[in-house]
Design a protein around this motif. Structure first.
Motif, PDB file in Angstrom:
ATOM      1  N   ARG A 222      48.348  32.656  83.273  1.00  0.00           N
ATOM      2  CA  ARG A 222      48.419  31.528  82.389  1.00  0.00           C
ATOM      3  C   ARG A 222      46.893  31.064  81.888  1.00  0.00           C
ATOM      4  N   TRP A 223      45.800  31.324  82.759  1.00  0.00           N
ATOM      5  CA  TRP A 223      44.561  30.927  82.134  1.00  0.00           C
ATOM      6  C   TRP A 223      44.030  31.959  81.330  1.00  0.00           C
ATOM      7  N   TYR A 224      44.366  33.402  81.626  1.00  0.00           N
ATOM      8  CA  TYR A 224      43.947  34.261  80.740  1.00  0.00           C
ATOM      9  C   TYR A 224      44.425  34.093  79.347  1.00  0.00           C
ATOM     10  N   ARG A 225      46.140  33.961  79.253  1.00  0.00           N
ATOM     11  CA  ARG A 225      46.578  33.543  77.946  1.00  0.00           C
ATOM     12  C   ARG A 225      45.922  32.321  77.423  1.00  0.00           C
ATOM     13  N   GLU A 226      45.425  31.200  78.049  1.00  0.00           N
ATOM     14  CA  GLU A 226      44.977  29.940  77.488  1.00  0.00           C
ATOM     15  C   GLU A 226      43.779  30.350  76.812  1.00  0.00           C
ATOM     16  N   MET A 227      42.968  31.346  77.598  1.00  0.00           N
ATOM     17  CA  MET A 227      41.513  31.763  76.929  1.00  0.00           C
ATOM     18  C   MET A 227      41.586  32.064  75.789  1.00  0.00           C
ATOM     19  N   LEU A 228      42.723  33.064  75.615  1.00  0.00           N
ATOM     20  CA  LEU A 228      43.171  34.216  74.416  1.00  0.00           C
ATOM     21  C   LEU A 228      43.608  33.220  73.312  1.00  0.00           C
ATOM     22  N   GLN A 229      43.990  31.814  73.516  1.00  0.00           N
ATOM     23  CA  GLN A 229      44.298  31.075  72.582  1.00  0.00           C
ATOM     24  C   GLN A 229      43.335  29.968  72.093  1.00  0.00           C
ATOM     25  N   ASN A 230      42.351  29.896  72.980  1.00  0.00           N
ATOM     26  CA  ASN A 230      41.333  28.737  72.754  1.00  0.00           C
ATOM     27  C   ASN A 230      40.170  29.299  71.620  1.00  0.00           C
ATOM     28  N   ASP A 231      40.178  28.578  70.793  1.00  0.00           N
ATOM     29  CA  ASP A 231      39.399  28.973  69.493  1.00  0.00           C
ATOM     30  C   ASP A 231      37.830  29.089  69.731  1.00  0.00           C
ATOM     31  N   GLN A 232      37.684  27.980  70.700  1.00  0.00           N
ATOM     32  CA  GLN A 232      36.009  27.846  71.172  1.00  0.00           C
ATOM     33  C   GLN A 232      35.440  28.830  71.888  1.00  0.00           C
TER      34      GLN A 232
END
Lengths: 277, 300
Positions: A48-58
């Motif tokens: 989950r958090w890796y996915r979130e990381m890849l969607q985090n523009d910053q």
């Protein structure tokens, strides 16, 4: 030589130290796969958090900035640092010792002092440029790269010099005896021989550039945050699973660099020593 | 260089001049770069610390030279406490303690690695190099997780009935972080010194009926001293100026010099005082390094 008993204690001690080295990293990597929003409450494995990381523009922008700065500063400092190493190791000239001392300073100087130096310097330069030419310029990727080059030149030079010092000058003299001009002797004899040192220096420069927090945070402007500076800002506010995931990616990246350097340094038997935090 | 027949002194002098010219030419780009982007900034820091004043709006104005910014280090603050000296003292003993603990942990490890067979030795060495090259910030952050309120270490200590209060944001947490961060810097030079040691000297001592401990004290330890000094300097210098570790693992009562200097620029907006502190910090490092070179250290 050493008694059996002493050997056992030493072995046990070594295991404990290795555990101390690796347990924290292992826990961090393990927790990065935790599905829960709370870092230490394990609810199940997920990416989950890796996915979130890849969607985090910053995060993505910070990674991009880090890579740009690392590439630019490594390239420039490898060229300048190698040339400096050659100039100091292969020639005798006036002012050589002064340069030698100046070259060592960026390695010795504390990060915080260097950060202060670069900030005050750029502020002065900006003030001057605005006064003299009019345009307003500010801190950004350029100032970060310029600062990274300033400390990386020295590290590259030290590593390349170590390699040059262990080299037999007879090889270069032989090239000269065989009517190779200076350029040819350098390209076909010296450069291949010092290549492991140059690559070792490049990897060290790359690592230092990708790791730096203090100096970068002083000379970065809005929109030019690098990954370590971004993560540092997040960490100061608290522990989150997202940081764990980003941290794991950073760890994997540095381990890849270690293995690349091991491949390059094989047969050389020496690891460049000494780095800033 | 061997003198060859037909080489006149004039020719030799010309060759020397050509060499000097080439050496300068090759080094020139790096030289110029370091003068512009290192030496001049260093001078600016010094100028700001001596000529700069902080005006009430937090901007720096320039005036007659004075040592006020340096004097401020030794003066009590508005509340009467010697805050700056306290911070310097805390940084000093924490970095000394870090160095000593690193030495105690690293020496037996380096000795163990150095006395293994070459194959085992290489594997053990790589296992030290991986943390050495790994991202420092991430490695420090790992301890924030471990020592935090609901972290594993706190869970263990409260399960054992030792303490319920997490260690995070205390001096101990900072100390652990510093030792963890800089331990590889100690192991590698120690290993280098022990590995290139002449073991026949130790054997000779044992043949002359020295006990294992005596042989260590009189032979091994003195021979490995360059490594001890190199490692101690490599740990002490970054530990004394540490910024990342106390910021992440420390609290308001564990401010170290590095964080305090940064605060002068980012919060207090007192550039002259911050510059003076940076200059003092740098001088301590230079002093330590000169000691290192005087005692015959070479690897940096």
């Amino acid at each position: 030589m050493t008694s059996r008993w002493v050997n056992r204690v030493l072995g046990l001690h070594s295991w404990v130290v290795y555990l101390f080295f690796y347990a924290p990293i292992a826990v961090l990597v393990f927790l990065s796969f935790n599905d829960n929003r709370l870092v230490t409450v394990w609810t199940g494995a997920s990416l989950r958090w890796y996915r979130e990381m890849l969607q985090n523009d910053q995060v993505l922008a910070a990674i991009r900035n880090s890579l740009i700065v690392a590439a630019v500063s490594t390239l420039v400092s490898v060229i300048l640092g190698t040339a400096a190493a050659l100039g100091l190791e292969r020639f005798r000239w006036k002012g050589r010792q002064l340069f030698d001392g100046l070259l060592y300073l960026p390695i010795i100087i504390p990060d915080v002092t260097m950060a202060v130096m670069m900030l005050l310097f750029f502020v002065q330069v900006f003030g001057f440029v605005e006064l003299a030419f009019g345009p307003r310029i500010g801190l950004g990727l350029a100032t970060i790269s310029l600062s990274h080059i300033a400390f990386n030149i020295s590290f590259v030079a030290v590593v390349v010099r170590a390699r040059l010092a262990g080299l037999d000058p007879a090889l270069e003299e032989a090239a000269a005896d065989l009517y190779a001009d200076r350029r040819r002797a350098f390209l076909h004899v010296t450069l291949p021989l010092i290549m492991p040192g140059v690559l070792g220096g490049a990897l060290l420069a790359l690592t230092l550039s990708l790791d730096d927090v203090v100096i970068t945070s002083f000379v970065s402007g809005p929109g030019s945050t690098t990954l370590p500076v971004y993560v540092f800002g997040l960490v100061k506010r608290g522990v989150t699973p997202l940081i764990n995931a980003v941290s794991t990616v950073m760890l994997v990246a540095s381990m890849l660099l270690v293995f690349v350097s091991l491949v390059f340094q094989r047969g050389d038997g020496k690891v460049p020593k000494g780095t800033r935090q | 260089m061997a003198t060859r027949t037909g080489v006149t002194p004039e020719l030799e002098a010309a060759a020397e001049r050509a060499q000097a010219r080439r050496g300068l030419l090759v080094s020139l780009p790096a030289y110029v770069y370091l003068v512009v982007f290192f030496a001049i900034p260093l001078v600016i820091v010094f100028v700001v610390s001596v000529f700069g004043r902080r005006n009430p709006r937090g901007a720096t104005v320039y005036g007659a030279p004075s040592l006020d910014a340096y004097r401020k280090i030794f003066e009590p603050g508005p509340d009467g406490s010697y805050l700056v000296l306290e911070i310097v003292w805390r940084s000093l003993w924490l970095s000394v303690l870090t160095t000593v603990i690193c030495l105690l942990l690293a020496y037996p490890l380096a000795y163990y690695i150095g006395t293994r067979s070459p194959r085992v030795r290489n594997v053990l060495l790589v296992l030290v190099m991986i943390p050495f090259w790994s991202n420092f910030l991430v490695r420090t952050y790992a301890w924030r997780v471990l020592l935090g309120r609901s972290g594993p270490v706190t869970a263990v200590t409260s399960a054992l009935g030792l303490t319920d209060t997490p260690m995070i944001f205390t001096v101990n947490a900072v100390l652990i972080g510093l030792v963890y961060g800089f331990l590889p810097f100690m192991v590698l030079p120690l290993y280098a010194a022990i590995e290139r040691m002449d073991w026949s000297l130790v054997e000779a001592a044992r043949d002359l009926y020295a006990s294992g401990w005596q042989a260590f004290r009189k032979v091994t330890w003195p021979l490995s001293r360059p490594g001890v000094i190199a490692g101690s300097i490599l740990v002490f210098i970054p530990a004394f100026g540490a910024y990342v570790t106390p910021e992440i693992l420390g609290g308001s009562k564990t401010t170290l010099l590095g964080s305090y200097i940064v605060r002068q620029f980012l919060q207090a907006r007192d550039a002259p005082f911050g510059s003076a502190l940076s200059f003092v910090l740098m001088s301590v490092m230079l002093g330590a390094t000169i000691v290192y070179f005087r005692t015959g250290g070479k690897t940096l």
